[in-house]
Enzyme design. Structure first.
Site, mmCIF file in Angstrom:
data_model
loop_
_atom_site.group_PDB
_atom_site.id
_atom_site.type_symbol
_atom_site.label_atom_id
_atom_site.label_comp_id
_atom_site.label_asym_id
_atom_site.label_seq_id
_atom_site.Cartn_x
_atom_site.Cartn_y
_atom_site.Cartn_z
ATOM 1 N N ARG A 58 8.046 -49.405 143.397
ATOM 2 C CA ARG A 58 7.572 -48.226 142.928
ATOM 3 C C ARG A 58 7.231 -47.281 144.084
ATOM 4 O O ARG A 58 7.484 -46.159 143.984
ATOM 5 C CB ARG A 58 6.256 -48.440 142.334
ATOM 6 C CG ARG A 58 5.402 -47.154 141.740
ATOM 7 C CD ARG A 58 4.056 -47.921 140.887
ATOM 8 N NE ARG A 58 3.497 -46.668 140.312
ATOM 9 C CZ ARG A 58 3.706 -46.039 139.323
ATOM 10 N NH1 ARG A 58 4.543 -46.681 138.459
ATOM 11 N NH2 ARG A 58 2.970 -45.178 138.877
ATOM 12 N N HIS A 188 10.900 -50.733 134.810
ATOM 13 C CA HIS A 188 9.675 -50.999 134.146
ATOM 14 C C HIS A 188 9.960 -52.580 133.418
ATOM 15 O O HIS A 188 8.955 -53.030 132.972
ATOM 16 C CB HIS A 188 9.381 -50.226 133.085
ATOM 17 C CG HIS A 188 8.677 -48.828 133.435
ATOM 18 N ND1 HIS A 188 8.786 -47.882 132.451
ATOM 19 C CD2 HIS A 188 8.525 -48.450 134.518
ATOM 20 C CE1 HIS A 188 8.148 -46.904 133.083
ATOM 21 N NE2 HIS A 188 8.168 -47.307 134.554
#
Length: 312
Positions: A58, A188
């Protein structure tokens, strides 16, 4: 300008362009043990906390989508400088900075002033995916670190509450297409999100202050995410949005074929890693990823360097 001088100028420009472009062998001579220095630290961090893989991945996303892959996301605030860490998309979700610090310290001990923080983030993203069971890829290297950050520009980050048209617009602004959008959304498959971000009435199954997994196989990088989305189990609105055209067909393809997802994901990561990179004298190699070198020089007593290049 004489033709001979024009030719020399052209050749010089071509040379500078060649030596400043990203390449997989950038540190081959200057820091040949780069990978063996980084990988064990990432491996241990993920072994101790599997969720750290998603966090390190991320960091690279949130860096590249703001003002390019330049490690601006790593800069700490000072009394005269406001960075990106405290921006709403970052302040309650980014983590793993201490892992970056550890790796930077190790690299400075072996290859001082050689490896940029921006390149470290790109390598950490790849290693995190690999250590989670996902695909590997050759990371393009040679980025330099920024002299500044841009808190306001964090509004360019994809919003988890938006529809597919808005998401695609954000990606197009970064030179990415719908395939890149759907493939990169597959990140994800690992990690968590705040329950307060959850789409739909299912918000009530967990407290807003808690975190929940985004995937039913949350510590393994696979194509399960797309199966969940097709089954109506997308956690975020931005996940559910991928059921709309033109994204839906790609979601279905990845749900059927994990290898296709892996191939497109790695291609998209390489593309994203090249967004507005700083090359050569456009940036620097920070000695600490949390502050530009001028700040360190200032603390060491060079008053002439104080406050230089500290614009938001």
């Amino acid at each position: 300008m004489p033709s001979s001088l024009k030719l020399i100028t052209l050749l010089l420009c071509l040379f500078l362009s060649a030596v400043s472009s990203l390449t997989t062998s950038y540190y081959e001579d200057t820091c040949p043990h780069l990978q063996s220095i980084i990988f064990p630290t990432v491996q241990l961090a993920i072994k101790n906390e599997p969720r750290m893989a998603a966090s390190l991945l991320r960091l690279h996303f949130h860096d590249c989508f703001v003002q390019g892959c330049d490690a601006s996301v790593l800069l700490d605030d000072t009394s005269t400088f406001v960075g990106e860490k405290t921006a709403p998309p970052n302040n309650n979700s980014l983590r793993g900075f201490e892992i970056v610090d550890k790796i930077k310290q190790d690299l400075e001990a072996h290859c001082p002033k050689i490896v940029s923080c921006a390149d470290i983030l790109a390598i950490l993203a790849r290693d995190s995916v690999v250590l989670s069971g996902g695909p590997g890829w050759e990371v393009q290297l040679g980025r330099k670190d920024s002299f500044s950050a841009n808190k306001t520009a964090t509004n360019s980050l994809p919003n988890p509450f938006r529809d597919v048209e808005d998401l695609l617009e954000k990606f197009k602004n970064m030179g990415l297409n719908v395939t890149d959008l759907v493939a990169l959304s597959g990140a994800h498959t690992i990690g968590k999100a705040r329950c307060s971000l959850r789409a739909g009435p299912a918000n009530q199954i967990c407290l807003a202050s808690e975190n929940a997994y985004l995937d039913t196989t949350p510590v393994r990088f696979d194509n399960e995410y797309y199966l969940n989305v097709l089954a109506g189990k997308g956690f975020l609105q931005s996940d559910k949005a991928l059921l709309s055209p033109p994204a839906r067909d790609i979601v279905q393809a990845y749900a059927r074929d994990e290898l296709k997802f892996f191939k497109d994901f790695t291609n998209a990561m390489v593309k994203m890693g090249g967004i507005e990179t700083l090359l050569g004298a456009q940036g620097e190699v920070r000695q600490s990823c949390r502050k530009i070198n001028e700040i360190q020089d200032c603390k060491l007593g060079d008053a002439s360097m104080c406050g230089k290049s500290l614009k938001n």
